[in-house]
Design an enzyme around this catalytic site. Sequence first.
Site, short mmCIF file in Angstrom:
data_model
loop_
_atom_site.label_atom_id
_atom_site.label_comp_id
_atom_site.label_asym_id
_atom_site.label_seq_id
_atom_site.Cartn_x
_atom_site.Cartn_y
_atom_site.Cartn_z
N SER A 151 6.38 30.94 -45.20
CA SER A 151 5.84 32.11 -45.90
C SER A 151 5.98 33.35 -45.02
CB SER A 151 4.35 31.94 -46.18
OG SER A 151 4.12 30.82 -46.97
N ARG A 156 -5.28 32.17 -42.32
CA ARG A 156 -4.11 32.53 -41.50
C ARG A 156 -4.51 33.49 -40.36
NH1 ARG A 156 -2.18 29.09 -44.50
NH2 ARG A 156 -0.01 29.02 -45.15
N GLU A 187 2.89 37.66 -42.69
CA GLU A 187 2.30 36.55 -41.94
C GLU A 187 3.10 36.33 -40.66
OE1 GLU A 187 2.92 32.12 -42.34
OE2 GLU A 187 1.34 32.45 -43.82
#
Length: 340
Positions: A239, A166, A336
């Site tokens: 997420s 990520r 995130e």
Amino acid sequence: MNFPILQKSFSLKNFNTFGIESIADSFLEISEVKQLEVFSKLSQNPRPWRVLGGGSNVLLEKFTSGTVLKNSIRGITLLEENRDSVIVRVGSGENWHEFVMYAVKQGWGGIENLALIPGTVGAAPIQNIGAYGVEVKDTITEMEVWIWDENRLVTFENAACDFGYRDSIFKNKLKGRFYVCSITFKLSKAPKLHTDYGAIKDELTSMQCDPSIANIAQAVINIRKSKLPDPKVIGNAGSFFKNPTIASSHYKELKEKFPSIPGFSTQEDTLIKVPAAWLIEQCGWKGFRRGNVGVHDRQALVLVNVGGAIGTEIWELSQEILSSVEAKFDILLEREVQTW
Ligand code: EPU
């Protein structure tokens, strides 16, 4: 080239998947690289300049200062093809899932596990999207990126993008300094299929299908639809937190106290990845609702806007979740989702 009209006090409510109302100072839709060249010379455009893709990984405040550039650079160009693979260049404003389905239809494999991820093609490498055992970085050969402070288009080879879980150079060193224009992918006509992720195996079995590019894409679509809320129905950004990695000694201690804690090995022996969703669920947040915000009842990693939420309400809930996970497990989660 037509230069797009700059709109003032523009509502971004329909341009972010949380469905949060935010008024942008200035808003402009970019559909050609040439327009960027002209735009970057117009120094009167209010700064900062912010690039908006599908708005699926951003948490907005009530007002968005500066200029929001909505990315609408389109086009899929086949650059090379041989018996085994294709090289294809894709405009950064293309919808990611539509591109995945286009590739699946052509029989080009490599990204089928990434079906139904919201957002644009251009946003995919910024956080190196990943799901069901696949990360987008493994299919990217290069990217064309406009760098504001250099006023030019720069080609980044894969190795120059510093991809990680990520993560990429675009979230770090280059944050706020670029506009992704195109991505070039290498896709395979006889790909290695990734079916090792338990949920995919189970879904293929219940679909009574053999693994293939198309069947895996369908399995992923089925799984995502069953677990993750559709942003068109309930505002969310997938997420909200990353899965943390912790020292294996810390994991061992936690395992003694919480025997059911899941952990996955990483490339480094000394680090274990723990699902943030499990930690959040153990702190009692799964299905939590307060006012306009909540935690999804089928995936604890996903924060939701149940209607009319403002960015700070979601941010405050995420802060409470962070604190409780830290207090119980001594693990500091990282968000995130990006803020502007
Ligand atoms: N789990 C729970 N409670 C939950 C959900 C999951 O305890 O509510 C635990 C279970 O132990 C489960 C484990 O977490 O086995 C992993 O769950 P899941 O397979 O749903 O994946 P994840 O680690 O929670 C990551 C990505 C997702 C991606 C899935 C599937 C991150 C931050 N998230 O989630 O990505 O779809 O894997 O590969 O890495 C996104 O980024 O928006 C996203 C949805």
